[in-house]
Enzyme design. Structure first.
Site, PDB file in Angstrom:
ATOM      1  N   ASP A 128       3.797  -1.228 -13.011  1.00  0.00           N
ATOM      2  CA  ASP A 128       2.796  -1.662 -12.054  1.00  0.00           C
ATOM      3  C   ASP A 128       2.896  -3.193 -11.965  1.00  0.00           C
ATOM      4  O   ASP A 128       3.324  -3.851 -12.915  1.00  0.00           O
ATOM      5  CB  ASP A 128       1.417  -1.225 -12.561  1.00  0.00           C
ATOM      6  CG  ASP A 128       0.301  -1.854 -11.770  1.00  0.00           C
ATOM      7  OD1 ASP A 128       0.304  -1.692 -10.533  1.00  0.00           O
ATOM      8  OD2 ASP A 128      -0.557  -2.512 -12.383  1.00  0.00           O
ATOM      9  N   ASP A 174       0.309  -5.776 -10.365  1.00  0.00           N
ATOM     10  CA  ASP A 174      -0.868  -6.621 -10.573  1.00  0.00           C
ATOM     11  C   ASP A 174      -1.665  -6.150 -11.789  1.00  0.00           C
ATOM     12  O   ASP A 174      -2.132  -5.013 -11.837  1.00  0.00           O
ATOM     13  CB  ASP A 174      -1.758  -6.609  -9.324  1.00  0.00           C
ATOM     14  CG  ASP A 174      -0.984  -7.076  -8.095  1.00  0.00           C
ATOM     15  OD1 ASP A 174      -0.129  -7.964  -8.257  1.00  0.00           O
ATOM     16  OD2 ASP A 174      -1.216  -6.535  -6.998  1.00  0.00           O
ATOM     17  N   THR A 195       3.900  -0.356  -6.871  1.00  0.00           N
ATOM     18  CA  THR A 195       2.668  -1.102  -6.656  1.00  0.00           C
ATOM     19  C   THR A 195       1.944  -0.709  -5.376  1.00  0.00           C
ATOM     20  O   THR A 195       2.562  -0.538  -4.328  1.00  0.00           O
ATOM     21  CB  THR A 195       2.966  -2.635  -6.680  1.00  0.00           C
ATOM     22  OG1 THR A 195       1.775  -3.359  -6.396  1.00  0.00           O
ATOM     23  CG2 THR A 195       4.039  -3.021  -5.672  1.00  0.00           C
ATOM     24  N   ASN A 196       0.622  -0.501  -5.496  1.00  0.00           N
ATOM     25  CA  ASN A 196      -0.237  -0.289  -4.328  1.00  0.00           C
ATOM     26  C   ASN A 196      -0.551  -1.655  -3.717  1.00  0.00           C
ATOM     27  O   ASN A 196      -1.042  -2.538  -4.431  1.00  0.00           O
ATOM     28  CB  ASN A 196      -1.579   0.339  -4.737  1.00  0.00           C
ATOM     29  CG  ASN A 196      -1.448   1.793  -5.164  1.00  0.00           C
ATOM     30  OD1 ASN A 196      -0.386   2.396  -5.042  1.00  0.00           O
ATOM     31  ND2 ASN A 196      -2.541   2.360  -5.663  1.00  0.00           N
ATOM     32  N   GLN A 197      -0.284  -1.830  -2.437  1.00  0.00           N
ATOM     33  CA  GLN A 197      -0.628  -3.096  -1.775  1.00  0.00           C
ATOM     34  C   GLN A 197      -1.421  -2.794  -0.509  1.00  0.00           C
ATOM     35  O   GLN A 197      -0.936  -2.973   0.606  1.00  0.00           O
ATOM     36  CB  GLN A 197       0.652  -3.907  -1.491  1.00  0.00           C
ATOM     37  CG  GLN A 197       1.373  -4.400  -2.747  1.00  0.00           C
ATOM     38  CD  GLN A 197       0.529  -5.372  -3.586  1.00  0.00           C
ATOM     39  OE1 GLN A 197      -0.383  -6.037  -3.064  1.00  0.00           O
ATOM     40  NE2 GLN A 197       0.823  -5.457  -4.877  1.00  0.00           N
ATOM     41  N   SER A 198      -2.656  -2.325  -0.709  1.00  0.00           N
ATOM     42  CA  SER A 198      -3.473  -1.956   0.447  1.00  0.00           C
ATOM     43  C   SER A 198      -3.903  -3.186   1.242  1.00  0.00           C
ATOM     44  O   SER A 198      -4.407  -3.060   2.355  1.00  0.00           O
ATOM     45  CB  SER A 198      -4.701  -1.162  -0.002  1.00  0.00           C
ATOM     46  OG  SER A 198      -5.548  -1.977  -0.781  1.00  0.00           O
ATOM     47  N   HIS A 240      -0.353   1.394   2.251  1.00  0.00           N
ATOM     48  CA  HIS A 240      -1.444   2.104   2.928  1.00  0.00           C
ATOM     49  C   HIS A 240      -2.800   1.792   2.314  1.00  0.00           C
ATOM     50  O   HIS A 240      -2.893   1.290   1.196  1.00  0.00           O
ATOM     51  CB  HIS A 240      -1.189   3.616   2.879  1.00  0.00           C
ATOM     52  CG  HIS A 240       0.165   3.988   3.404  1.00  0.00           C
ATOM     53  ND1 HIS A 240       1.172   4.458   2.592  1.00  0.00           N
ATOM     54  CD2 HIS A 240       0.684   3.900   4.653  1.00  0.00           C
ATOM     55  CE1 HIS A 240       2.257   4.673   3.322  1.00  0.00           C
ATOM     56  NE2 HIS A 240       1.995   4.338   4.572  1.00  0.00           N
TER      57      HIS A 240
HETATM   58 ZN   LIG Z   1       1.004   4.939   0.582  1.00  0.00          ZN
END
Ligand SMILES: [Zn+2]
Length: 583
Positions: A45, A47, A87-90, A124
């Protein structure tokens, strides 16, 4: 100059194609794989794990690696492990930074921490219902693909439960490195916890080292392996037994009556001796001197060149080691914290918390046995030994709910099981309720809420045959969970925390863990719940099971709405399903 080597941003598609990938857990070795290695890749991950968490950061100047990150990552690179960021980058979806700003931040991360072999980024928002935003497993699958391996051969390091849940749902290992922002409940539910990133890296390298045999195994004669306990215990010892079988001429297994049927399904065993050991059995008979003499004679007749005695951490191998010495076995290996005197030739020690299958593999490795190069460290069964499944469930893809367990604390509370069946039925899942001969009343009650009752109609083999064709298994911490793991069938695990999840949870198979991991019964090893109402499991909302099935990519196959999914009782020879099932 930063160039993403991964597949970039996966599209927001549903997960049907990934289900196939979940099922192909037993992949052939890829290029560059270390023989029998535990992991090919480490996914990280970003952050809060690699760098300090600056919410929605679009500024490269604000990138600050966590202490020791560069050196820790270089140790992984030196060990030949491939690295990816997941990594999630919403912030992209929310317009809080641009793609270009994100690229520049990630370039700065590589500048400070060295190159990664893949980047997998979910762009997303929470409401996009994409397959990649953690806790969905999409980024883990995509990273594994980009690195030329499978998710089960990856370990993910992250700082929140979304990371651990994404790893588990993909069948990958997870190590949590909590920050001050991580909630206690998230830490309690993690399979494994490390103080910081360097400690997580040490843990990964230690786990790999533990299961690695010192050199190539020479051909060995007859090896007696021992695992005397219940079916689940025998199943999780499978990888260790296969390692022995890879270089032994003949493998003889000594097991107890409760593990016998599981033993019959394990690969690598030439002969089985069934004998209850009163220092292992949960309901032991008194020690009978004549019986001990008879066992010693039986062991003598094996003419074993050596013995490998597998145990759980709370069991002692030493009483059996004494009998093996009296039976003339010249070389004996076992894990023992107790001083063994001259009873053991290889006295192995393992840190607490190592998954049981790895614990078994590590003893095999210490004794000089390694898995064959084309073998995987996961659980496996001899498919050709599975009996035909009982008629009734119809086409593959149903959900099996197994509410019982020989140990009360580890079963799914009947009231909860009933509510789960009702909710799954209403959502269009075909639910098959299974249980042993002593659990007919339980399964009848549970299945009455909308499932097919197979209670008492399955021995372990038939149960395996039923599970093999399931979309998923919903179960407590009990033997069938390990059957599902061995069959590559995803598990919704209602896991009472009486024993550590990281040690006893379903191994290397897509899993969602439910239940209160921080409940008062935690690590008590209680067989009867010490807390009134069994709150660690009974407080689980049935809707969480539904969400878990969706996370695992297990589709309902009937449009929502309760309907007759199974026609008639499953007694006759030719049961015909009606409604949406008869396809
Ligand atoms: Zn996504």
């Amino acid at each position: 100059m930063f160039t993403p080597r991964g597949a970039g941003n996966p599209p927001a598609v549903r997960r049907d194609h990934e289900r196939d990938q979940c099922r192909s857990a037993r992949v052939a070795p890829g290029p560059g794989r270390s023989p029998s290695g535990l992991f090919d890749a480490v996914l990280l991950d970003r952050d809060g794990t690699l760098i300090e968490d600056v919410p929605y950061n679009g500024d490269p100047e604000k990138v600050r690696p966590v202490p020791g990150a560069r050196e820790a990552l270089d140790r992984l690179r030196a060990a030949g492990l491939r690295l990816a960021v997941v990594t999630n980058q919403s912030g992209l979806a929310r317009g809080l930074f641009t793609h270009d700003e994100l690229r520049r931040v990630n370039a700065r991360v590589e500048e400070l921490l060295g190159p990664f072999d893949a980047w997998q980024i979910c762009p997303h928002g929470e409401r996009d219902d994409c397959a990649c935003r953690k806790p969905a497993p999409g980024l883990v699958h995509a990273a594994a693909r980009a690195l030329g391996t499978s998710s089960t051969r990856c370990v993910l390091v992250g700082d929140i439960s979304a990371d651990m849940n994404a790893a588990a749902a993909a069948g990958a290992a997870g190590i949590m490195v909590p920050t001050p922002a991580t909630r206690a409940a998230e830490v309690a539910a993690a399979p494994t916890v490390a103080d910081d990133l360097p400690a997580a890296v040490t843990q990964i390298l230690d786990r790999i080292g533990l299961v690695t045999a010192p050199g190539p195994s020479p051909r060995r004669g007859t090896v007696l392996v021992v695992r005397s306990d219940a079916a689940g215990d025998v199943l999780v010892t499978g990888p260790g037994i296969r390692a022995v079988a890879a270089s032994a001429e003949r493998v003889v297994l000594l097991c107890g009556p409760r593990g016998r049927i599981a033993a019959d399904l394990l690969p690598g065993i030439d002969e089985i001796i069934e004998w209850p050991l009163p220092w292992i059995d949960g309901n032991p008979a008194p020690v009978d001197p004549g019986g001990m003499r008879a066992l010693t004679d039986r062991l003598t007749a094996v003419h074993a060149d050596e013995a490998v005695v597998f145990t759980s951490f709370h069991q002692s191998p030493l009483p059996l080691a004494l009998l093996l010495r009296m039976a003339g076995v010249p070389r004996i290996s076992a894990i023992s914290d107790d001083y063994p005197g001259s009873l053991l030739d290889v006295r192995h020690r393992v840190p607490v918390g190592v998954p049981e299958p790895e614990r078994a593999l590590s003893l095999a490795a210490a004794a000089g046995f390694a898995l064959a190069p084309d073998d995987e460290p996961g659980l496996r069964l001899r498919a050709e030994r599975l009996p035909p499944a009982p008629a009734g469930p119809g086409e593959a893809g149903y959900v099996v709910l197994h509410p019982g367990s020989s140990v009360e604390t580890r079963a799914c509370p009947p009231e909860l099981a009933t509510r789960i069946v009702r909710v799954l039925d209403a959502a269009g899942y075909r639910v098959v309720v299974t249980g042993g001969p002593g659990e007919r009343e339980l399964t009848a009650r549970v299945a009455a809420a909308g499932g097919l009752d197979l209670g008492g109609r399955t021995g372990l083999g038939e149960l395996a045959a039923i599970i093999a064709r399931a979309g998923a298994l919903v179960v407590g911490n009990t033997g069938p969970a390990h059957l599902a793991a061995a069959l590559g069938v995803p598990v919704v695990s209602l896991f009472a925390p009486t024993v550590p999840f990281g040690q006893w949870g379903p191994y290397r198979v897509p899993t969602v863990r439910l239940g209160d991991a921080g409940a008062a019964c935690r690590d008590s090893r209680a067989t009867r719940c010490p807390v009134p109402g069994h709150p660690c499991l009974s407080a689980v909302e049935p809707g969480r099971v539904l969400a878990a099935l969706r996370l695992l990519g297990v589709p309902a196959d009937v449009p929502a709405g309760p309907a007759a999914r199974f026609a008639g009782p499953p007694r006759g020879p030719a049961v015909t399903a009606t409604g949406g099932v008869a396809r």
